[in-house]
Write a protein that holds these residues in place. Structure first.
Motif, PDB file in Angstrom:
ATOM      1  N   LEU A 117       2.271  -2.763   8.819  1.00 46.54           N
ATOM      2  CA  LEU A 117       1.527  -1.714   9.358  1.00 46.54           C
ATOM      3  C   LEU A 117       0.162  -2.311   9.968  1.00 46.54           C
ATOM      4  CD1 LEU A 117       1.676   1.047   6.238  1.00 46.54           C
ATOM      5  CD2 LEU A 117       2.566   1.135   8.567  1.00 46.54           C
ATOM      6  N   GLN A 132      -6.397   4.495   9.775  1.00 49.42           N
ATOM      7  CA  GLN A 132      -5.225   4.713   9.902  1.00 49.42           C
ATOM      8  C   GLN A 132      -3.867   3.928   9.191  1.00 49.42           C
ATOM      9  OE1 GLN A 132      -3.394   4.088  14.162  1.00 49.42           O
ATOM     10  NE2 GLN A 132      -4.046   6.364  14.445  1.00 49.42           N
ATOM     11  N   GLN A 136      -1.596   5.370   6.415  1.00 54.55           N
ATOM     12  CA  GLN A 136      -0.213   5.171   6.276  1.00 54.55           C
ATOM     13  C   GLN A 136       0.303   4.547   5.222  1.00 54.55           C
ATOM     14  OE1 GLN A 136       0.324   3.385  10.016  1.00 54.55           O
ATOM     15  NE2 GLN A 136       0.236   5.269  11.217  1.00 54.55           N
ATOM     16  N   ARG A 140       3.051   5.950   2.622  1.00 54.63           N
ATOM     17  CA  ARG A 140       4.328   5.451   2.328  1.00 54.63           C
ATOM     18  C   ARG A 140       4.446   5.018   0.855  1.00 54.63           C
ATOM     19  NH1 ARG A 140       6.170   2.503   7.837  1.00 54.63           N
ATOM     20  NH2 ARG A 140       7.715   1.800   6.575  1.00 54.63           N
TER      21      ARG A 140
END
Ligand code: SF4
Ligand code: SF4
Length: 186
Positions: A117, A132, A136, A140
């Motif tokens: 990521l 961000q 994320q 996840r």
């Protein structure tokens, strides 16, 4: 300064790490300057000095499981302060390659997802968008609210911006060239 007490296989491990990293760990004075300035050293992450001690003592399993090199951010502070110029990042990279070849699981189970990521964010926008990337990652790994409190504090202090969540921000051509060269090598 040879302090090895391990078995021949463990000595082989020391020499493999030195060869792969290009660092002469036998020069280490165990002075602790590296760990004293390492940003990832904490109660749970012992830092480079202890990791080197483990390698020197031939403690292969302990060295490969040590969280220090999994977390190393390659800042170079340890190398800058080391009186014998040992570069811990090179050691961390060598340990990473050995661990991968030998199927050793990361001490942080989802570290490869974080890496993915992080790199995607850099590739897409030319830098990492912390908010961000962390959101994320937490989504996840099924911990959506994990960093909410420190995240809010950072937003209020202006250290990170909620604008990061908005679309936009094109890729940097120089960064794009680096990624395309890496893709060619692979
Ligand atoms: S600063 Fe250098 S010599 Fe001192 S413990 Fe760290 S690696 Fe060893
Ligand atoms: S390069 Fe890695 S081990 Fe060295 S100070 Fe930075 S984070 Fe710590």
């Amino acid at each position: 300064m040879l302090r090895l007490t391990g078995q021949p296989t463990e000595r082989a491990f020391l020499h493999k790490v030195m060869e792969m990293s290009g660092q002469d760990l036998l020069d280490c004075l165990q002075c602790g300057k590296c760990s004293g300035s390492c940003p990832i050293a904490s109660e749970t992450v012992a830092g480079p000095r202890r990791l080197i001690a483990r390698i020197l003592a031939g403690m292969k399993d302990e060295a490969l499981e040590d969280a220090t090199w999994w977390y190393c951010v390659a800042c170079g502070t340890c190398a800058g302060r080391c009186p014998v110029e040992i570069n811990m990042y090179e050691v961390a990279t060598a340990l990473c390659e050995i661990a991968e070849a030998e199927g050793v699981k990361p001490s942080e189970p989802d570290i490869h997802l974080f890496e993915e990521l992080f790199l995607k964010s850099v590739q897409k926008t030319g830098r990492v968008r912390e908010l961000q990337a962390v959101m994320q990652y937490n989504l996840r790994t099924f911990h959506p609210f994990k960093d909410m409190v420190p995240g809010m504090k950072l937003i209020f202090k202006g250290a990170i911006s909620p604008k990061e969540m908005l679309p936009g921000g094109g890729s940097d051509p120089k960064v794009a060239r680096i990624f395309s060269r890496l893709a060619e090598k692979e």
